[in-house]
Design a protein around this motif. Structure first.
Motif, PDB file in Angstrom:
ATOM      1  N   ILE A 169      44.274   8.747 -20.331  1.00 23.80           N
ATOM      2  CA  ILE A 169      44.146   7.373 -20.814  1.00 23.80           C
ATOM      3  C   ILE A 169      43.361   6.543 -19.802  1.00 23.80           C
ATOM      4  CG2 ILE A 169      45.403   5.287 -21.487  1.00 23.80           C
ATOM      5  CD1 ILE A 169      47.786   7.200 -22.078  1.00 23.80           C
ATOM      6  N   LYS A 170      43.669   6.782 -18.528  1.00 17.76           N
ATOM      7  CA  LYS A 170      42.984   6.053 -17.455  1.00 17.76           C
ATOM      8  C   LYS A 170      42.987   6.908 -16.188  1.00 17.76           C
ATOM      9  CE  LYS A 170      44.921   2.438 -15.382  1.00 17.76           C
ATOM     10  NZ  LYS A 170      45.398   1.059 -15.132  1.00 17.76           N
ATOM     11  N   GLU A 171      41.886   6.844 -15.449  1.00 20.89           N
ATOM     12  CA  GLU A 171      41.800   7.514 -14.151  1.00 20.89           C
ATOM     13  C   GLU A 171      41.325   6.507 -13.115  1.00 20.89           C
ATOM     14  OE1 GLU A 171      40.572  11.970 -15.846  1.00 20.89           O
ATOM     15  OE2 GLU A 171      39.176  10.842 -14.575  1.00 20.89           O
ATOM     16  N   ILE A 172      42.013   6.457 -11.981  1.00 20.94           N
ATOM     17  CA  ILE A 172      41.604   5.599 -10.871  1.00 20.94           C
ATOM     18  C   ILE A 172      41.186   6.507  -9.720  1.00 20.94           C
ATOM     19  CG2 ILE A 172      42.259   3.748  -9.288  1.00 20.94           C
ATOM     20  CD1 ILE A 172      44.455   2.957 -11.260  1.00 20.94           C
ATOM     21  N   PHE A 173      39.961   6.313  -9.234  1.00 20.99           N
ATOM     22  CA  PHE A 173      39.405   7.153  -8.181  1.00 20.99           C
ATOM     23  C   PHE A 173      39.449   6.411  -6.838  1.00 20.99           C
ATOM     24  CE2 PHE A 173      37.620   8.476 -12.166  1.00 20.99           C
ATOM     25  CZ  PHE A 173      37.506   9.859 -12.085  1.00 20.99           C
ATOM     26  N   TYR A 174      39.866   7.126  -5.791  1.00 21.69           N
ATOM     27  CA  TYR A 174      39.951   6.572  -4.441  1.00 21.69           C
ATOM     28  C   TYR A 174      39.017   7.347  -3.516  1.00 21.69           C
ATOM     29  CZ  TYR A 174      44.339   4.375  -6.007  1.00 21.69           C
ATOM     30  OH  TYR A 174      45.289   3.646  -6.676  1.00 21.69           O
ATOM     31  N   ASP A 175      38.445   6.654  -2.520  1.00 26.13           N
ATOM     32  CA  ASP A 175      37.625   7.357  -1.531  1.00 26.13           C
ATOM     33  C   ASP A 175      38.516   7.981  -0.459  1.00 26.13           C
ATOM     34  OD1 ASP A 175      38.355   5.315   0.229  1.00 26.13           O
ATOM     35  OD2 ASP A 175      36.422   4.294   0.126  1.00 26.13           O
ATOM     36  N   ASP A 176      37.915   8.576   0.563  1.00 24.29           N
ATOM     37  CA  ASP A 176      38.713   9.277   1.583  1.00 24.29           C
ATOM     38  C   ASP A 176      39.480   8.323   2.492  1.00 24.29           C
ATOM     39  OD1 ASP A 176      36.514   8.312   2.894  1.00 24.29           O
ATOM     40  OD2 ASP A 176      35.837  10.235   3.675  1.00 24.29           O
ATOM     41  N   MET A 177      39.213   6.990   2.365  1.00 20.47           N
ATOM     42  CA  MET A 177      39.979   5.982   3.091  1.00 20.47           C
ATOM     43  C   MET A 177      41.080   5.388   2.212  1.00 20.47           C
ATOM     44  SD  MET A 177      38.538   6.100   6.025  1.00 20.47           S
ATOM     45  CE  MET A 177      39.160   4.642   6.861  1.00 20.47           C
ATOM     46  N   MET A 178      41.277   6.003   1.030  1.00 23.24           N
ATOM     47  CA  MET A 178      42.290   5.585   0.048  1.00 23.24           C
ATOM     48  C   MET A 178      42.033   4.184  -0.506  1.00 23.24           C
ATOM     49  SD  MET A 178      44.012   8.156  -0.519  1.00 23.24           S
ATOM     50  CE  MET A 178      43.691   9.762   0.191  1.00 23.24           C
ATOM     51  N   LYS A 179      40.747   3.829  -0.605  1.00 26.61           N
ATOM     52  CA  LYS A 179      40.344   2.578  -1.223  1.00 26.61           C
ATOM     53  C   LYS A 179      39.909   2.868  -2.662  1.00 26.61           C
ATOM     54  CE  LYS A 179      36.907  -1.124  -0.858  1.00 26.61           C
ATOM     55  NZ  LYS A 179      35.692  -1.591  -0.117  1.00 26.61           N
ATOM     56  N   LYS A 180      40.358   2.031  -3.609  1.00 28.20           N
ATOM     57  CA  LYS A 180      39.947   2.207  -5.004  1.00 28.20           C
ATOM     58  C   LYS A 180      38.431   2.031  -5.125  1.00 28.20           C
ATOM     59  CE  LYS A 180      44.162   0.509  -7.263  1.00 28.20           C
ATOM     60  NZ  LYS A 180      44.714  -0.499  -8.197  1.00 28.20           N
ATOM     61  N   VAL A 181      37.794   3.006  -5.791  1.00 29.68           N
ATOM     62  CA  VAL A 181      36.343   2.993  -5.905  1.00 29.68           C
ATOM     63  C   VAL A 181      35.889   2.714  -7.344  1.00 29.68           C
ATOM     64  CG1 VAL A 181      34.236   4.382  -5.641  1.00 29.68           C
ATOM     65  CG2 VAL A 181      36.087   4.574  -3.970  1.00 29.68           C
TER      66      VAL A 181
END
Length: 243
Positions: A169-181
């Motif tokens: 339904i939804k995907e939230i992607f984070y970078d290697d610093m755990m920041k939402k991208v």
């Protein structure tokens, strides 16, 4: 105390096993042995809005061939993906180009997707360890952490899943610093043969410089049941099927 810790460990293992089973079912549903599709990709940015029409053939997760149908200036551009390698054919200059690693994070066809997105198409089941964050009725939220040595660019992915239909339904992607991208949303769920898939997906980058950016992909035709000619997955196909 040891008994309590053991119970916690068992509960965690059961949750992990359940999460992996959910991901396995989801991927099996979304991916057929073969898939043919046509789609429109609507790209919105501060420069305005543009539409790209696409025809696509794929075999499993390792081979895909893409042809641009519209706009006229891009018509006939083709892309071939085999494993983690990608080539592009540009008919105007009659040249085949291998996409180098240095260009993998560049925009694909002016969209919010990157060349890396088109090439990697990583397996959530194989490349990530899944854990269950929550579950209520037919819906669950999973956290996916990359396995050691997995060739992925994300620090983690949080995914909401419709368990009954086995679709995201939804995907939230984070970078290697755990920041939402970026955030990907899925809608218009339809059955196609034995597969149930979202016919619309929208990607929204969270970079402050890309506030107005959106990339929406609308599937128009989808066929999972017809075997695709192997000739599509050769370098010769780039020019042959460009016409």
């Amino acid at each position: 105390m040891k008994y309590f810790i053991s119970l916690l460990f068992i509960a965690f293992s059961l949750h992990a096993n359940e999460a992996q089973a959910i991901i396995k079912k989801l991927e099996k549903n979304l991916r057929g042995d073969y898939m043919y599709s046509t789609m429109s990709m609507i790209v919105t940015s501060k420069r305005g809005k543009r539409t790209v029409k696409i025809e696509s053939w794929s075999e499993g997760n390792d081979k895909s061939f893409i042809k641009i149908l519209y706009p006229k200036k891009d018509k006939g551009i083709t892309f071939l993906k085999i494993d983690n390698q990608m080539w592009q054919y540009i008919p105007k200059i009659e040249r085949t180009i291998k996409i180098p690693p240095s260009m993998m994070l560049q925009s694909w066809m002016g969209s919010d997707f990157t060349n890396d997105d088109m090439v990697k198409e990583s397996s959530l089941e194989e490349d990530y360890s899944a854990s269950l964050l929550s579950k209520k009725g037919d819906f669950a939220t999973l956290e996916l952490i990359p396995k050691p040595n997995a060739a992925v660019v994300w620090g983690k992915i949080v995914i909401d899943v419709d368990l009954k239909k086995a679709v995201p339904i939804k995907e939230i992607f984070y970078d290697d610093m755990m920041k939402k991208v970026r955030i990907m949303t899925f809608s218009k769920i339809e059955a196609h043969g034995s597969h149930t898939i979202p016919m619309v997906m929208e990607l929204q980058p969270l970079d402050p410089d890309k506030k107005k950016n959106r990339t929406k992909v609308i599937f128009e035709k989808v066929n999972f049941d017809t075997k695709i000619d192997p000739s599509y997955f050769t370098k010769q196909a780039l020019k042959r099927y460009s016409r």
